[in-house]
Motif scaffolding. Structure first.
Motif, short mmCIF file in Angstrom:
data_model
loop_
_atom_site.label_atom_id
_atom_site.label_comp_id
_atom_site.label_asym_id
_atom_site.label_seq_id
_atom_site.Cartn_x
_atom_site.Cartn_y
_atom_site.Cartn_z
N LEU A 147 17.43 -40.87 28.96
CA LEU A 147 16.06 -39.55 28.89
C LEU A 147 15.18 -39.60 28.14
N PRO A 149 14.47 -41.64 25.57
CA PRO A 149 13.48 -42.84 24.85
C PRO A 149 12.36 -42.88 26.00
N GLU A 150 11.22 -43.65 25.59
CA GLU A 150 9.96 -43.76 26.34
C GLU A 150 10.32 -45.04 27.48
N GLY A 188 13.45 -44.45 39.48
CA GLY A 188 12.39 -44.89 38.67
C GLY A 188 12.09 -43.98 37.77
N PRO A 189 10.80 -44.06 36.92
CA PRO A 189 10.55 -43.33 35.66
C PRO A 189 10.29 -41.94 36.22
N SER A 190 10.19 -41.33 35.20
CA SER A 190 9.87 -39.74 35.16
C SER A 190 8.56 -39.66 35.68
N ARG A 191 8.21 -38.55 36.60
CA ARG A 191 6.65 -38.40 37.27
C ARG A 191 6.62 -36.93 37.54
N VAL A 200 1.41 -38.99 37.84
CA VAL A 200 1.52 -39.42 36.49
C VAL A 200 3.00 -40.00 36.17
N GLY A 202 5.92 -40.62 33.31
CA GLY A 202 6.34 -40.46 32.13
C GLY A 202 6.06 -38.72 31.70
N ALA A 203 6.49 -38.08 32.74
CA ALA A 203 6.15 -36.54 32.37
C ALA A 203 7.09 -36.01 31.10
N HIS A 204 8.24 -36.09 31.21
CA HIS A 204 9.29 -35.87 30.26
C HIS A 204 10.38 -36.85 29.75
N GLY A 205 10.85 -37.52 30.81
CA GLY A 205 11.46 -38.73 30.74
C GLY A 205 10.81 -39.97 30.39
N PRO A 206 11.58 -41.07 30.57
CA PRO A 206 10.85 -42.39 30.37
C PRO A 206 9.76 -42.69 31.25
N TYR A 207 8.88 -43.39 30.60
CA TYR A 207 7.45 -43.86 31.17
C TYR A 207 7.83 -45.20 32.06
#
Lengths: 217, 468
Positions: A147, A149-150, A188-191, A200, A202-207
Motif C-alpha cells: 500500500l 510504496p509507489e 491493479g494500481p491505485s486510481r 489517474v 497512483g491516487a494514494h496507493g502504488p502507481y
C-alpha cells in the motif's frame, strides 16, 4: 430504552417477530451459514494462469513469468532496472529467505514505512476471473507493504490461481479457519477518476503493480 | 446535514440556468452509462445475477433483526465493539466519545455517506478533532468550505479542473496547476502526511458480513485501506440494512456493485476487515468500533417501501436519470441525489420535508431498468406521491383543481359540455397551428415545451361519428 434495544425492537415489531417464528428463522439462518450457497457465476474458460495474466494487464498491471521461486529476485531486479527504480525494497518477512542479494538487491524484510519506494509481497492466492490478488494480513505478511510504496511487486504461485473469489474463500476456510484481520483484494494500481472522470493512476496507493507469476510453484 | 429539499424547485431552476454547471454536467454525461453497458456483458447471466442479488437482499431484510444479532456476536467475538445509533446526533456522540477515550487529535476519513447524514465533520471539529476527508473528491469538497457531494460515487462531478486548480492553489499555497495527474499528485502528498499522523480512521461500510463479523470496503484510490491500516483506532459507520449473510453473498454482490457504479469489473481495492490487530502483527488498528445506524431505516423495514432497503449505493440510477443529468445532485437538497434520493430523502428525513422529490421524475423507468438489485424505483415514487395526497401535503391549488376535476368527471353531461368548450378554445388558441407555444393557464409547463393543440372535437364526439 438504549439505542440497541430500541432499534432492534422496532425492527422486530415491523417484522412481526415472535417466539414461534424466530425459531424456524434461526434454523434457516444456521443452514445458510453452514452451506454458504453460491449465486450464479460467469463461466471461467481456458487456462486460469493465462486468464489471470490477461485480466491483470487490462487493469494496468504488468506481468512477468518465471519457472521457480529462486528466479524471483533476478526478475525483480530486471523490472526495477528497466524503470530505473533503484535496487532497494522492503519485502514481506515471509519472503526474507529468497536470494535477493545474489540479484544485486538490498531488500529489508519488515513492515513498510512512508519512505519505502518499492514493496514486495507474496499472495495468498489470485483470482483469474478479474485478475485480482488476494493478500492476507499477518505477522509475516504486513498489509502496508502493498500500500505505502509507489511500486508494488507481487509474487503469485501459478498453483494458487483460482477461478473466482468463491474459491479464495474456500481456501481461507480450509487453510486458516478464521479470516485474518485484513483480506485485501488488489486489482491493479491505485486510481481515481474524481476530477472530470479522468483516470489517474497512483491516487494514494502504488502507481504501478508488477506481478511475477511462478509457473512451477 | 441540513435538509434543503423543500427548495427543490428554486434550486433546480438555478442549476438549469447555471451555464458552468451545465457544461460540466454535459461533459460527464453518459460516461458511466457507456462503461456499465460494456462491463455487464462480461457476466453470462446478468439478469439471473440481478435476480439472485434481489432475492438475497430480500431474504436478509425479512429476518434483519436476527442477522444483526448474528453480526454483532461475531464482530464482538473478534474484539470489535458494536454500538448503535438512532440518528445523526447519536452517531456524532459515539464518534466524539471514542475520539476522547483514545486521545484522538486527527481523524482521516474514507467516504461515508452516513457521516454526511450526521454532519459528523462539524461535530468532530467542535470537539477539537480535525477531520480530514481522503477520497480525492470528498477532499476537494472539504477544502471548499465543506460543500456537500453531488454524486455518491463521483462527489465532485459538478466541478471542472479549473475550479479544482483554484481551490488547490488557494489551500496548498503552491503554484496553480491544471494538469489532472499533477493535481492528483499534489493531493496525494498532502493527504499522505495526514494518513501517517492520524490517530483515528473513519470509514463507511459497503457490506457487513454476518458469518465473520467483518466489514467489506470498496475503494479505487486506496484511501479506504490507508484509514483502516495506519491509525490505532478504526470506526465503521454504516446502516443497519447493510448486513449480508456470507462471504459467498459478498462475491455475488461484488459482481454487480463496481460494474453498476463505474463500469469496472472490480474495484482496485476490496478489503474484508475482521477484528483488531493481533499482538504479533505490525500494522492494523488496535481498536475497532462499529456504529450501526437506524436514522429512519428501521421504520422502512416491512413497510410498503421496504424494497428501497435493498439498495447497495452504486449510483446507477442517477447516472441514467434524465432529471439528475439535467440539474446535478445539489438541487435534491440532501445526501442522496437522483432517483434513490427522491425516495430515501422523504423516507429518512420526512415525507413533508421533501415533497417535490418524488414528483421530480418523468417515471421513464431507466432507474429501475439498471438497478442491480431490481428496486422498483418509479413505483416507490408513485406510492410516495399517493401518500402526499392522502396526507394533504400537495399545494392547496393542486388539491382544489383535482377536487373540481373529480366533481365534474362524476357528472358525464357536464364533463361533455366542459370538454366541448375546452377543445374548441384550445384549437382557437393554436390559431390554425398544431401546437400552443404559451399556455396562459400553465405558463411553467410550456416554458420548456409546446402544448399539442386538439383538432377541434372531443373523443366522445369522434367516437359517436364513427359508430356505424
Amino acid at each position: 430504552m438504549n439505542p440497541r434495544d430500541d432499534i432492534l425492537d422496532r425492527v422486530r415489531r415491523r417484522l412481526g417477530r415472535n417466539a414461534d417464528n424466530a425459531k424456524p428463522a434461526d434454523t434457516q439462518i444456521d443452514a445458510w451459514l453452514a452451506t454458504h450457497p453460491e449465486g450464479p457465476r460467469p463461466a471461467v474458460r481456458g487456462d486460469l494462469a493465462d486468464l489471470f495474466c490477461e485480466k491483470s494487464r487490462k487493469l494496468s498491471s504488468s506481468i512477468d513469468t518465471v519457472a521457480t521461486l529462486a528466479e524471483v529476485p533476478a526478475a525483480t531486479a530486471r523490472y526495477l532496472a528497466s524503470l530505473h527504480l533503484g535496487t532497494r525494497a522492503v519485502c514481506w518477512p515471509q519472503l526474507a529467505d529468497l536470494p535477493w542479494g545474489e540479484a544485486g538487491l538490498t531488500i529489508e524484510p519488515r513492515a513498510a514505512l512512508d519512505a519505502d519506494l518499492v514493496g514486495i509481497t507474496g499472495s495468498f492466492c489470485a483470482v483469474a476471473e478479474t485478475g485480482t490478488l488476494a493478500l492476507l494480513s499477518g505477522p509475516d505478511t504486513p498489509a502496508g507493504v502493498s500500500l505505502l510504496p509507489e511500486t508494488h511487486i507481487a509474487v503469485v504461485k501459478a498453483s494458487r490461481i483460482v477461478a473466482g473469489m468463491e474459491e479464495a474463500w474456500h481456501l481461507m476456510r480450509a487453510e486458516r479457519g478464521a479470516l485474518p484481520r485484513a483480506v485485501n483484494f488488489i486489482s491493479g494500481p491505485s486510481r481515481t477518476g474524481d476530477i472530470e472522470q479522468t483516470i489517474v493512476l497512483g491516487a494514494h496507493g502504488p502507481y504501478r503493480v508488477h506481478i511475477i507469476v511462478v509457473s512451477g510453484a | 446535514m441540513e435538509i434543503r429539499s423543500m427548495r427543490f424547485k428554486a434550486n433546480a431552476s438555478a442549476k438549469l440556468a447555471d451555464a458552468g454547471l451545465q457544461r460540466n454536467l454535459r461533459k460527464a454525461k453518459g460516461k458511466f452509462v457507456d462503461t456499465r453497458a460494456v462491463a455487464i456483458k462480461e457476466i453470462d447471466d446478468f439478469e439471473g445475477t440481478r435476480r439472485a442479488a434481489r432475492d438475497l437482499r430480500d431474504r436478509v431484510l425479512k429476518d434483519l433483526d436476527l442477522w444483526l444479532e448474528r453480526f454483532e456476536t461475531q464482530a464482538t467475538a473478534r474484539g470489535a465493539t458494536v454500538l448503535w445509533a438512532r440518528d445523526g446526533a447519536e452517531i456524532c456522540r459515539h464518534v466524539v466519545d471514542i475520539a476522547r477515550r483514545h486521545g484522538v487529535k486527527k481523524a482521516t476519513k474514507s467516504k461515508s455517506m452516513l457521516s454526511e447524514e450526521a454532519g459528523l465533520n462539524q461535530a468532530l471539529a467542535a470537539a477539537g478533532v480535525e477531520p480530514v476527508e481522503t477520497d480525492l473528491g470528498e477532499y476537494i469538497l472539504q477544502i471548499n468550505d465543506n460543500e456537500p457531494p453531488s454524486h455518491i460515487i463521483a462527489p465532485v462531478m459538478h466541478k471542472n479542473v479549473e475550479q479544482v486548480a483554484d481551490l488547490f492553489a488557494k489551500t496548498h499555497h503552491k503554484p496553480r496547476k491544471t494538469d489532472i495527474p499533477q493535481l492528483t499528485r499534489e493531493a496525494r502528498e498532502v493527504l499522505r502526511s495526514h494518513f501517517l499522523t492520524a490517530d483515528m480512521g473513519i470509514s463507511g461500510g459497503n457490506f457487513l458480513v454476518a458469518e465473520t463479523g467483518s466489514v467489506a470496503l470498496v475503494t479505487n484510490e486506496g484511501n479506504g485501506r490507508m484509514v483502516t491500516t495506519l491509525p490505532k483506532v478504526h470506526v465503521v459507520i454504516t446502516g443497519i440494512e447493510k448486513v449480508i449473510p456470507t462471504l459467498e453473498d459478498l462475491s455475488l454482490l461484488m459482481r454487480l456493485l463496481p460494474r453498476s457504479a463505474t463500469g469496472q469489473s472490480i474495484s482496485n481495492y476490496f478489503s474484508v476487515l475482521t477484528g483488531v490487530k493481533q499482538p504479533d502483527e505490525s500494522d492494523g488498528p488496535e481498536h475497532l468500533y462499529f456504529v450501526l445506524v437506524d436514522n429512519g431505516r428501521a421504520d422502512v423495514v416491512g413497510s410498503e417501501y421496504h424494497e428501497m432497503l435493498r439498495c447497495i449505493r452504486c449510483g446507477a440510477c442517477m447516472n441514467h436519470c434524465p432529471v439528475y443529468q439535467s440539474i446535478g445532485g445539489h438541487a435534491y437538497g440532501w445526501v442522496y441525489p437522483g432517483p434513490m434520493g427522491s425516495i430515501l430523502t422523504p423516507l429518512y428525513a420526512g415525507i413533508e420535508n421533501a415533497v417535490d422529490l418524488p414528483n421530480a421524475a418523468t417515471l421513464c423507468g431507466q432507474c429501475s431498468a439498471v438497478c442491480p438489485v431490481l428496486i422498483p424505483l418509479p413505483e416507490l415514487m408513485r406510492k410516495l406521491r399517493e401518500e402526499q395526497v392522502e396526507r394533504k401535503l400537495r399545494p392547496l391549488a393542486e388539491r382544489l383543481a383535482l377536487k373540481a376535476w373529480a366533481w365534474v368527471a362524476n357528472r358525464p353531461a357536464l364533463y361533455a359540455l366542459g370538454t366541448w368548450f375546452a377543445v374548441r378554445y384550445l384549437k382557437w388558441l393554436a390559431g390554425g397551428g398544431d401546437r400552443i407555444r404559451v399556455l396562459a393557464a400553465a405558463p411553467e409547463w410550456t416554458a420548456g415545451r409546446d402544448f399539442p393543440a386538439p383538432q377541434g372535437k372531443t373523443f366522445r364526439e369522434l367516437y359517436r361519428q364513427r359508430q356505424p
